[in-house]
Design a protein around this motif. Structure first.
Motif, short mmCIF file in Angstrom:
data_model
loop_
_atom_site.label_atom_id
_atom_site.label_comp_id
_atom_site.label_asym_id
_atom_site.label_seq_id
_atom_site.Cartn_x
_atom_site.Cartn_y
_atom_site.Cartn_z
N ALA A 122 19.70 10.67 -97.41
CA ALA A 122 19.73 10.48 -98.86
C ALA A 122 18.35 10.26 -99.47
CB ALA A 122 20.67 9.34 -99.21
N GLY A 123 17.44 9.59 -98.76
CA GLY A 123 16.11 9.32 -99.32
C GLY A 123 15.20 10.54 -99.36
N HIS A 176 20.22 15.92 -89.84
CA HIS A 176 19.29 14.91 -90.35
C HIS A 176 17.88 15.22 -89.83
CE1 HIS A 176 18.20 10.34 -90.90
NE2 HIS A 176 17.41 11.15 -91.57
N ALA A 177 17.78 15.61 -88.55
CA ALA A 177 16.47 15.91 -87.97
C ALA A 177 15.84 17.13 -88.66
CB ALA A 177 16.59 16.14 -86.47
N LEU A 178 16.65 18.16 -88.94
CA LEU A 178 16.15 19.35 -89.64
C LEU A 178 15.65 18.99 -91.04
CD1 LEU A 178 18.70 22.26 -89.03
CD2 LEU A 178 16.21 22.42 -88.86
N VAL A 179 16.46 18.19 -91.74
CA VAL A 179 16.10 17.78 -93.10
C VAL A 179 14.80 16.96 -93.07
CG1 VAL A 179 16.81 16.14 -94.90
CG2 VAL A 179 18.40 17.93 -94.14
N TRP A 180 14.70 16.06 -92.10
CA TRP A 180 13.50 15.21 -91.93
C TRP A 180 12.26 16.08 -91.75
CZ3 TRP A 180 10.50 14.66 -87.38
CH2 TRP A 180 9.63 13.57 -87.35
N LYS A 181 12.39 17.11 -90.92
CA LYS A 181 11.25 18.00 -90.65
C LYS A 181 10.93 18.85 -91.88
CE LYS A 181 8.17 20.08 -88.12
NZ LYS A 181 6.90 19.39 -87.91
N LEU A 182 11.94 19.42 -92.51
CA LEU A 182 11.70 20.31 -93.65
C LEU A 182 11.15 19.55 -94.85
CD1 LEU A 182 14.78 22.67 -93.31
CD2 LEU A 182 12.36 23.22 -92.93
N ALA A 183 11.54 18.27 -94.97
CA ALA A 183 11.04 17.46 -96.09
C ALA A 183 9.53 17.25 -95.97
CB ALA A 183 11.77 16.12 -96.14
N GLN A 184 8.97 17.48 -94.78
CA GLN A 184 7.52 17.34 -94.59
C GLN A 184 6.76 18.63 -94.93
OE1 GLN A 184 6.75 15.60 -90.63
NE2 GLN A 184 8.78 14.71 -90.75
N PRO A 212 5.02 21.21 -97.21
CA PRO A 212 4.48 21.06 -98.56
C PRO A 212 5.29 21.87 -99.57
CG PRO A 212 2.75 21.66 -96.96
CD PRO A 212 4.06 21.73 -96.24
N GLY A 213 5.61 21.26 -100.68
CA GLY A 213 6.26 21.98 -101.78
C GLY A 213 7.73 22.28 -101.57
N THR A 214 8.37 21.63 -100.60
CA THR A 214 9.81 21.92 -100.44
C THR A 214 10.64 20.85 -101.13
OG1 THR A 214 9.84 20.73 -98.35
CG2 THR A 214 9.91 23.13 -98.22
N GLN A 215 11.80 21.31 -101.56
CA GLN A 215 12.81 20.42 -102.09
C GLN A 215 14.02 20.66 -101.20
OE1 GLN A 215 13.55 21.41 -106.16
NE2 GLN A 215 14.76 19.56 -106.51
N VAL A 216 14.48 19.63 -100.51
CA VAL A 216 15.52 19.83 -99.49
C VAL A 216 16.87 19.33 -100.02
CG1 VAL A 216 16.18 19.47 -97.09
CG2 VAL A 216 13.76 19.49 -97.72
N PHE A 217 17.90 20.13 -99.76
CA PHE A 217 19.28 19.79 -100.12
C PHE A 217 20.11 19.83 -98.85
CE2 PHE A 217 17.25 21.65 -103.75
CZ PHE A 217 17.74 20.94 -104.85
N ALA A 218 21.19 19.08 -98.82
CA ALA A 218 22.09 19.12 -97.67
C ALA A 218 23.52 19.21 -98.17
CB ALA A 218 21.91 17.87 -96.80
#
Ligand code: AMP
Ligand code: GLY
Length: 414
Positions: A37-38, A13-21, A23-29
């Motif tokens: 989920a958000g 969750h922490a990795l996803v939170w950071k990567l979602a910040q 620019p221009g990334t679309q994150v999947f898990a």
């Protein structure tokens, strides 16, 4: 860029939170958890085997994949992705043995002259008993293979050692008990070059004052004062770099260190980010993480750097009653939004969506994370967040970061 994170815990969750910040990334898990989920698209679990994980990456045409947990790494997911020509951050199966087998990693340390506790390997209980006579107490017994943090027993006396022998079966490492402060030192590696992350400190024991059974980690903090520059250089030069050179290590090399009066010694290697260390690490990291991850996967990390906020970050884990032993699931969780309104970030680990909202679904449930100008301020805010959250039987330590506060008290200018 489409980035896939493999795993479903607080670290992911922490990795996803950071990567979602970025620019221009679309994150999947894959498979992710409700906390993500958000900010990410969670792919339904189709199995945790290497081929299934590759299929998940292919289904979204992932341009980069980051692996959270050790199990797929030890099973060879990185080899599978590389054969298919897909970029991934993690060690190959051979290098993952550094975590997958304690016997392998202890032999490696000795061969390379990397400081670690004195040890013997034993194949059966009779030899284990003989070995105990050579070490005195306390002594440490470790099961050879992966054990989700449950394969290590620190035995204070013969009776405890005998009891441990009854539960830890098969090949064991028996080793000298080391005294000192434990530090988690993690470096991102590309097979040759490395970028160290900031040092963190985990709290492995279940109860305050480092008492009770070992857990996966009840909280962690990230603070520039954990290691001096000299200590960090020692670990980099005498542990991380020789290991990367010998194994062409790619991904996250995590050295669990004991800072002894004889200098830093390796307690264990992990071949991934720590959980919960990743929660305060991602919280405190100032740089965009994606370029460094991509450079690691492409073998061009040389010259890369990561910047950190000056102030510390702290993560307090809220666990289910009974953890690390048996626990119940399905307890409704209240107050996550209230905790976040106070300025904390609540990373979810063992949670699921129930009929009435988020409920517990694991041992470690949440990682309430906060920063501050000082360690004391970060700790205070994290606990305000914890106090805003309720679920039946919630269990957490009240002393996360206390060793860090003592460090400031003992040398106020460091
Ligand atoms: P490991 O999985 O090898 O890191 O062991 C889990 C935990 O057991 C470590 O984080 C330490 O707290 C403790 N431990 C392991 N080995 C030793 C040792 N040789 N001396 C003291 N404590 C140890
Ligand atoms: N927090 C310890 C680990 O991730 O192994």
């Amino acid at each position: 860029m489409r980035v896939l994170v493999i795993g479903s815990g607080g670290r992911e969750h922490a990795l996803v939170w950071k990567l979602a910040q970025s620019p221009g990334t679309q994150v999947f898990a894959a498979p992710g958890n409700p906390g993500m989920a958000g900010i990410a698209t969670c792919l339904p679990a189709k199995g945790a085997g290497s081929a299934q994980l590759l299929a998940a990456a292919e289904s979204i045409d992932a341009e980069l994949t980051v692996v959270g947990p050790e199990v797929p790494l030890v099973a060879g997911v990185v080899d599978e992705f590389r054969t298919a020509g897909r970029l991934i951050v993690g060690p190959d199966r051979a290098a993952a043995q550094l975590e997958g087998s304690k016997v392998f990693s202890k032999n490696f340390l000795v061969e390379r002259n990397i400081p670690t506790a004195r040890f013997v390997t034993v194949e059966n209980e009779i030899d284990a008993r003989k070995a105990l006579d050579r070490f005195g107490f306390p002594v440490v017994l470790k099961a050879d293979g992966l054990a989700a943090g449950k394969g290590v027993v620190v035995a204070e006396d013969r009776a405890q050692a005998e009891a441990a022998l009854a539960t830890l079966r098969g090949r064991l490492v028996i080793e000298e008990f080391l005294r000192g402060e434990e530090v988690s030192f993690i470096a991102l590696c590309d097979g040759r070059d490395v970028v160290p992350l900031a040092a963190t400190q985990d709290h492995k024991a279940a109860f305050d004052g480092d008492r009770g059974p070992n857990t996966g980690g009840m909280g962690a903090y990230c603070d520039a004062a954990i290691l001096t520059r000299r200590q960090a250089d020692q670990i980099l030069n005498y542990v991380i770099l020789p290991t990367v050179e010998a194994t062409a290590f790619t991904g996250f090399l995590y050295a669990g260190m004991m800072m002894t009066s004889d200098g830093p010694k390796v307690l264990e290697f992990n071949v991934r980010l720590g959980d919960p260390e990743t929660q305060p690490l991602m919280h405190r990291m100032q740089s965009d993480f994606l370029p460094a991850l991509l450079a690691a996967a492409e073998g061009r990390l040389a010259g890369a750097r990561l910047e950190w906020r000056a102030g510390p970050s702290v993560c307090v884990v809220m666990a289910s009653a009974g953890y690390p032993g048996a626990y119940e699931s399905g307890k409704p969780i209240h107050g996550i939004a209230a905790a976040e309104a106070l300025g904390t970030v609540v990373f979810q680990a063992g949670t699921r969506s129930g009929a009435h909202g988020i409920e517990t679904a694991g041992g470690r449930v949440l990682g309430v994370t906060a920063g501050g100008d000082t360690l004391a301020a970060a700790i205070a805010l994290a606990y305000q967040g914890v106090d805003a959250i309720h679920f039946d039987g919630a269990h957490f330590r009240r002393d996360i970061g206390r060793k860090g506060l003592e460090r400031y008290r003992n040398s106020p200018r460091s």
